[in-house]
Design a protein around this motif. Structure first.
Motif, PDB file in Angstrom:
ATOM      1  N   GLN A 190     -36.274  69.452 -66.206  1.00 59.21           N
ATOM      2  CA  GLN A 190     -35.845  70.016 -67.556  1.00 59.21           C
ATOM      3  C   GLN A 190     -36.202  69.343 -69.131  1.00 59.21           C
ATOM      4  O   GLN A 190     -36.701  70.319 -69.732  1.00 59.21           O
ATOM      5  CB  GLN A 190     -34.251  69.925 -67.673  1.00 59.21           C
ATOM      6  CG  GLN A 190     -33.707  70.667 -66.743  1.00 59.21           C
ATOM      7  CD  GLN A 190     -32.115  70.324 -66.360  1.00 59.21           C
ATOM      8  OE1 GLN A 190     -31.571  69.297 -66.950  1.00 59.21           O
ATOM      9  NE2 GLN A 190     -31.234  71.049 -65.728  1.00 59.21           N
ATOM     10  N   ASP A 191     -36.544  67.953 -68.818  1.00 64.41           N
ATOM     11  CA  ASP A 191     -37.264  67.482 -70.087  1.00 64.41           C
ATOM     12  C   ASP A 191     -38.685  68.188 -70.197  1.00 64.41           C
ATOM     13  O   ASP A 191     -38.893  68.322 -71.519  1.00 64.41           O
ATOM     14  CB  ASP A 191     -37.278  66.083 -69.857  1.00 64.41           C
ATOM     15  CG  ASP A 191     -38.219  65.476 -71.059  1.00 64.41           C
ATOM     16  OD1 ASP A 191     -38.051  65.729 -72.190  1.00 64.41           O
ATOM     17  OD2 ASP A 191     -38.944  64.482 -70.705  1.00 64.41           O
ATOM     18  N   VAL A 192     -39.378  68.367 -69.426  1.00 59.73           N
ATOM     19  CA  VAL A 192     -40.795  68.827 -69.570  1.00 59.73           C
ATOM     20  C   VAL A 192     -40.946  70.332 -69.513  1.00 59.73           C
ATOM     21  O   VAL A 192     -41.854  71.008 -69.832  1.00 59.73           O
ATOM     22  CB  VAL A 192     -41.915  68.110 -68.509  1.00 59.73           C
ATOM     23  CG1 VAL A 192     -41.830  66.847 -68.670  1.00 59.73           C
ATOM     24  CG2 VAL A 192     -41.659  68.838 -67.103  1.00 59.73           C
ATOM     25  N   GLY A 193     -39.623  71.017 -69.187  1.00 56.58           N
ATOM     26  CA  GLY A 193     -39.556  72.396 -69.105  1.00 56.58           C
ATOM     27  C   GLY A 193     -40.571  73.047 -67.936  1.00 56.58           C
ATOM     28  O   GLY A 193     -41.228  74.171 -68.386  1.00 56.58           O
ATOM     29  N   ALA A 194     -40.362  72.586 -66.812  1.00 52.88           N
ATOM     30  CA  ALA A 194     -41.078  72.955 -65.556  1.00 52.88           C
ATOM     31  C   ALA A 194     -40.407  73.268 -64.506  1.00 52.88           C
ATOM     32  O   ALA A 194     -39.332  72.582 -64.005  1.00 52.88           O
ATOM     33  CB  ALA A 194     -42.215  72.074 -65.402  1.00 52.88           C
TER      34      ALA A 194
END
Ligand code: GLV
Length: 351
Positions: A190-194
């Protein structure tokens, strides 16, 4: 022999002021010019030293260390270490290290630069302009593919893959898919949006595909003719990892025949040689393995490698425990009882 000063070999010219720190502890055997060392040359050099600072140009395996009676440490100036036979080094009690982290953001920048240059036809446009072909502004000149809002596929979600994902997701509003040997924790995804996908699905869905995984014999030609055939003909392929991941002849064929729109390569199977089939293409951006080549980052890499070597040879604040050892467990086991533990040569997750 008892009070012999340890000797270390530095395989290429690096930054003299940083390498000079080794002189506080060791007799340094420098290399004053950029040199293509043969295996015999490396073997001879390692035969006379306790440690070495090497780069990706120098392959060090069982043959090169066979006569190196005093060799205890190899510090690789680079994050990728497919030039080292970590298993052979570990079994021989030689502590190997690399230079992760310090190059992550710089290498991610270059990956993004290649992606944008290839998809937006930057270098092709510049050559065309310099060749005097720009005679009249035209609405349909050099049409490329969008980066913003497109789907980026990343193969290899270690540190550099994550840094690229962050740029893509947070900076360019891209949809980011990734494939990796193991899935990231959900919070990190979620942090890197992947979003995790299988490799085949990644090939089929990516508007742009970026390779940033370590090369091993197991993933040789991961992107071959069959993989390229599964990609969108409008897609871009970028490789900033190692040349062996891509079948370059199949790539050249796909680019020449409209089965792939564009590519950006920083690494090559036979570097520094680049295949004429690639050089002949207009829709490919080619850079000479400069992923981590900002001045600040290259200096940080040499500093980390120097610190690793000093520590591996039992000196300095981290004596015995270099910050980024690769095969510490195998070396400890070899020293404890001759038990050989396999090195982490195939780790896909640590770049
Ligand atoms: C460069 O390719 C590196 O592995 O550091």
């Amino acid at each position: 022999m008892a009070d012999r000063r340890p000797r270390v070999w530095v395989s290429q010219p690096l930054f003299d002021d940083i390498v000079a720190q080794l002189e506080a502890y060791f007799e340094v055997v420098p290399t004053v010019e950029v040199t293509a060392h043969s295996s015999a040359d490396i073997t001879a050099r390692l035969g006379g030293v306790d440690g070495a600072l090497v780069t990706l140009n120098e392959s060090v395996g069982a043959a090169e260390i066979a006569g190196a009676a005093h060799l205890r440490a190899i510090a690789n100036v680079g994050v990728g270490y497919n030039n080292l036979d970590v298993e052979a080094l570990g079994a021989a009690g030689i502590l190997a290290s690399n230079t992760p982290d310090v190059l992550t953001e710089t290498t991610a920048d270059l990956g993004f630069a290649l992606l944008m240059a290839a998809a937006r036809r930057i270098t092709e446009s510049e050559r065309w302009l310099r060749d005097g072909q720009w005679r009249q502004w035209s609405f349909t000149t050099m049409l490329g593919a969008d980066i913003h809002g497109a789907t980026l596929g990343i193969v290899g979600m270690g540190r550099i893959g994550q840094a690229i994902a962050r740029r893509a997701h947070h900076g360019f509003g891209m949809k980011v898919l990734y494939h990796n040997r193991s899935r990231l924790p959900v919070a990190l995804e979620q942090d890197v949006g992947a979003v995790y996908t299988g490799f085949e699905e990644l090939l089929a869905r990516a508007d742009h595909l970026l390779l940033v995984l370590p090369y091993t014999p197991h993933n040789h030609h991961l992107v071959d003719a069959a993989a390229l055939a599964k990609m969108k003909p409008t897609a871009t392929l970028v490789n900033i990892a190692r040349g062996g991941l891509v079948d370059e002849l199949a790539l050249a064929d796909a680019l020449a025949n409209g089965r792939l729109a564009a590519a950006g390569l920083d690494v090559y199977e036979g570097e520094p040689q680049v295949r004429p089939e690639l050089l002949a293409l207009r829709n490919i951006v080619l850079t000479p393995h400069i992923g981590s080549a900002s001045l600040a980052t290259r200096r940080a890499m040499v500093q980390l490698a120097v610190d690793n070597l000093i520590a591996a040879l039992g000196h300095g604040p981290d004596a015995g425990h270099p910050a980024s050892a690769i095969n510490a467990d195998a070396v400890a086991a070899a020293k404890a009882g001759g038990v050989t533990v396999r090195g982490k040569k195939t780790d896909l997750d640590k770049r």
